[in-house]
Design a protein around this motif. Structure first.
Motif, PDB file in Angstrom:
ATOM      1  N   LEU A   6       2.789  -1.934  -0.801  1.00 30.16           N
ATOM      2  CA  LEU A   6       1.971  -1.422  -1.897  1.00 30.16           C
ATOM      3  C   LEU A   6       2.243   0.062  -2.077  1.00 30.16           C
ATOM      4  O   LEU A   6       2.744   0.739  -1.187  1.00 30.16           O
TER       5      LEU A   6
ATOM      6  N   HIS B  13      -7.313  -7.246   9.317  1.00 33.25           N
ATOM      7  CA  HIS B  13      -8.406  -6.582   8.607  1.00 33.25           C
ATOM      8  C   HIS B  13      -8.426  -5.105   8.955  1.00 33.25           C
ATOM      9  O   HIS B  13      -7.920  -4.693   9.988  1.00 33.25           O
TER      10      HIS B  13
ATOM     11  N   ARG C 106      -9.541  -7.381   4.058  1.00 28.88           N
ATOM     12  CA  ARG C 106      -8.270  -7.870   4.585  1.00 28.88           C
ATOM     13  C   ARG C 106      -7.136  -6.928   4.195  1.00 28.88           C
ATOM     14  O   ARG C 106      -7.080  -6.440   3.059  1.00 28.88           O
TER      15      ARG C 106
ATOM     16  N   ARG D  48      -3.862  -5.813   2.753  1.00 33.81           N
ATOM     17  CA  ARG D  48      -3.158  -6.440   1.628  1.00 33.81           C
ATOM     18  C   ARG D  48      -1.639  -6.411   1.763  1.00 33.81           C
ATOM     19  O   ARG D  48      -0.940  -7.155   1.077  1.00 33.81           O
TER      20      ARG D  48
ATOM     21  N   GLN E  83      -2.348   2.083   0.531  1.00 33.97           N
ATOM     22  CA  GLN E  83      -3.366   1.114   0.117  1.00 33.97           C
ATOM     23  C   GLN E  83      -4.732   1.787   0.141  1.00 33.97           C
ATOM     24  O   GLN E  83      -4.977   2.652   0.964  1.00 33.97           O
TER      25      GLN E  83
ATOM     26  N   TYR F 220      -9.012   1.236   0.292  1.00 29.62           N
ATOM     27  CA  TYR F 220     -10.099   0.342   0.691  1.00 29.62           C
ATOM     28  C   TYR F 220     -11.425   1.057   0.447  1.00 29.62           C
ATOM     29  O   TYR F 220     -11.691   2.090   1.059  1.00 29.62           O
TER      30      TYR F 220
END
Length: 166
Positions: A43, A99, A123, A125, A131, A133
């Motif tokens: 990502l 996670h 979770r 990704r 990334q 969260y």
């Protein structure tokens, strides 16, 4: 004649058991090998377009158990008031059901993460790349000094990052 029928029956039962056991073993092996064979693409999420506020903490993921070549992690993490950002150099070894947890205290390979008051941010990704969260409302970041990547399926610490105030 009767023993030939019994032998044939035993052969058929043995073949059926072999097919069932082989199918179950192959399925289990497939579940384990799937993330290694077909990893999600990296990502590249940024925080520039988000109203994140001032960075509260930074950290670096480490290889928690250097004798374990499968479970490793590296790269940086930044924590903002409502967001955790895994940086572009983030990478972990592939595996199932990873996670992202906020965890109180300093996490080492001996820490019983599953028995702490962790916050599950969701979770993982991708196994590499930046990334984001979101942090749930009401979470006091002062209570959490570590961010960890945790394998829920096997209850294994993959990689911890100690969060430090800049």
């Amino acid at each position: 004649m009767q023993s030939v029928g019994l032998a044939m029956k035993n052969i058929i039962i043995g073949m059926l058991l072999g097919v069932i056991m082989g199918g179950a073993g192959g399925f289990a092996l497939g579940i384990f090998a799937f993330p290694y064979l077909f990893p999600p693409p990296p990502l590249n999420e940024t925080v520039a377009h988000l109203d994140t506020g001032e960075r509260l903490a930074r950290g670096r993921f480490i290889h928690a158990n250097p004798s374990d070549p499968v479970h490793y992690g590296r790269g940086g993490v930044s924590v903002y008031p409502a967001l955790v950002h895994l940086e572009a150099d983030f990478e972990v070894g592939p595996g199932p059901k990873y996670h992202v947890y906020l965890v109180p205290g300093d996490v080492t390979g001996d820490t019983a993460v599953e028995q702490t008051m962790f916050v599950d941010l969701g979770r993982l990704r991708a196994f590499s790349g930046s990334q984001n969260y979101p942090i749930p409302a009401g979470v006091d970041l002062a209570d959490f000094q570590s961010l960890v990547i945790w394998c829920e399926q096997f209850g294994v610490l993959i990689s911890p990052a100690r969060l430090e105030v800049p």
